[in-house]
Design an enzyme around this catalytic site. Structure first.
Site, PDB file in Angstrom:
ATOM      1  N   ASP A 122       8.833  -4.557   0.514  1.00  0.00           N
ATOM      2  CA  ASP A 122       7.489  -2.479   0.705  1.00  0.00           C
ATOM      3  C   ASP A 122       6.430  -3.495   0.420  1.00  0.00           C
ATOM      4  OD1 ASP A 122       6.645  -0.558   1.843  1.00  0.00           O
ATOM      5  OD2 ASP A 122       7.372  -0.024   0.115  1.00  0.00           O
ATOM      6  N   ASP A 142       3.008  -3.459   6.781  1.00  0.00           N
ATOM      7  CA  ASP A 142       3.829  -2.463   5.949  1.00  0.00           C
ATOM      8  C   ASP A 142       4.997  -2.925   6.421  1.00  0.00           C
ATOM      9  OD1 ASP A 142       5.012  -0.714   4.330  1.00  0.00           O
ATOM     10  OD2 ASP A 142       4.594   0.827   5.416  1.00  0.00           O
TER      11      ASP A 142
END
Length: 433
Positions: free
Chosen positions: A92, A287
């Protein structure tokens, strides 16, 4: 995933780490109720004695598994602990903290592919800079011997726990095997969000001091560069360091300095079919914790309008009986692959200037924003971010980064990308894979 409906697959972005006594968050991502903080009962600390020689000219390459659809996420295997055990983590770039579901014992944990991590006693003290990096400036140390954390994600998920050090095992592209002590979260209280992934935890790849790449860099092991290459066929690879790409072949654009928490290129413009749309000044974030891409409500409506206009007269019709994603189309017969339909859809792109003379364009072809559902429909993998709680953020998720090498160079403060074959990790004569 109940009822076959995919809910955004969003781990995201704005991570809020609250003080031990605090609930709440910032940025409009919701107030958490105050929780009772579990106090770690420990005696002595385990010595952190893994001596390694700095090899900053080397990198770490890790295979990725999973896909955007139907799995719904990519994941990486890391080997952690003494003795070393495997764990599957969600890579992430939208958050800093790496954490594992932890048998401390676990108050609330979700289903995971491996037994919960067994913590050691090598606690990170509250005064440690890594602890400070995870909290607001006014954080008060209630327990000096330990660093409590709480991390909240925009999809409603959260992890609460304590920070400790443990051995991570990595193979370098130089052929060396290293076992550095790195800080990670022992998460003993997890709440799943809408985009719940059945994994052992999260691999934080953000810009902060607590991220794995920052910690490796601070130990002199790699340059402060992280990147990924997600294959549209599934799988791919993740890397730390700058030895696996030719910088001259990458399109670079500066990171936005006014958005220091995120990997952002700052202000972008939506280009559709090679033409400007007038949709400008878009705050764009990269992201890898989000499977799909998101546009703010105004930009999303404009994009949908252009898309539907383009599909006029094409042999596609909207379908209301496929709930895979909010917008799906059927053909005369079920589609098998994106190749069956990509001729009906145009490329779009996000264009960035950020003070440099030339514009950098992040191209998104149809295969990087569409999926073929299990029902044979073609569905749009770009969603309304405002509805998903992202406010005005425009987010480039995994679907739009497929078949590209995407690089976050924290030393040069730039983000780069280039088309790439992500099906197999880069070869090196000395690499141990």
């Amino acid at each position: 995933m109940g009822g076959g409906k995919i809910l955004g697959m969003l781990i995201f972005v704005v991570v809020i780490v609250s003080a031990a006594g605090g609930g709440g968050g910032e940025g409009g991502y919701g107030d958490n109720q105050q929780k009772k903080w579990w106090k770690w009962m420990s005696s002595s600390s385990v010595a952190s004695s893994s001596v390694v020689n700095p090899v900053v000219s080397s990198s770490i390459v890790l295979p990725l598994y999973g896909n955007v659809y139907p799995v719904g996420y990519y994941y990486v295997q890391l080997n952690i602990g003494q003795p070393s055990r495997p764990y599957f983590l969600d890579p992430d770039t939208g958050s800093d903290l790496t954490w594992l579901q932890c048998d401390a014992p676990c108050v609330r944990c979700t289903r995971a592919p491996h037994p919960f991590y067994k913590p050691n006693n090598d606690l990170v003290p509250c005064k440690d800079p890594l602890c400070a990096a995870l909290h607001h400036a006014d954080y008060k140390c209630e327990s000096p011997e330990q660093c409590d954390y709480q991390v909240d994600y925009a999809d409603g998920g959260s992890s609460l726990g304590v920070l400790l050090n443990d051995l991570f095992t990595f193979n370098m592209t130089s052929g060396a095997r290293i076992k550095p002590h790195l800080a990670l979260g022992c998460g003993y209280d997890q709440l799943p969000g809408q985009s719940y992934h059945p994994l052992d935890g999260v691999l934080g790849l953000g810009k902060g001091k607590a991220s794995i790449v920052s910690q490796l860099h601070n130990k002199g092991l790699v340059r402060n560069v992280v990147g990924h290459c997600l294959s549209g066929k599934g799988g791919g690879f993740l890397f730390f360091g700058d030895e696996v790409y030719d910088s001259s072949r990458i399109v670079w654009t500066p990171m936005a300095h006014d958005h220091m928490k995120h990997y952002s290129t700052g202000s972008g413009e939506l280009i559709f079919g090679g033409k400007g749309t007038g949709l400008k000044n878009l705050f764009v974030v990269f992201d890898s914790g989000s499977s799909f891409s998101y546009l703010n409500a105004h930009t999303y409506q404009g994009f949908i309008s252009l898309l539907k206009k383009e599909l006029n007269g094409k042999p596609l019709r909207e379908t209301k009986d496929d709930y895979t994603l909010p917008l799906c189309w059927k053909g005369r017969r079920p589609f098998k692959t994106i190749n069956d339909v990509k001729k009906y859809f145009k490329h779009f792109a996000l264009s960035f200037t950020n003070g440099w003379k030339s514009k950098a364009q992040f191209e998104i072809p149809p295969e990087s924003y569409l999926i073929i559902s299990s029902k044979g429909s073609v569905c749009l993998g770009v969603l309304n971010g405002t509805e998903a709680g992202l406010q005005n953020v425009n987010l480039i998720g995994d679907i739009s980064m497929q078949d590209k090498m995407v690089i976050y160079d924290n030393e040069r403060q730039t983000i780069g990308w280039s088309p790439a074959n992500c099906d197999r990790p880069p070869k090196s004569s000395n690499m141990i894979m």
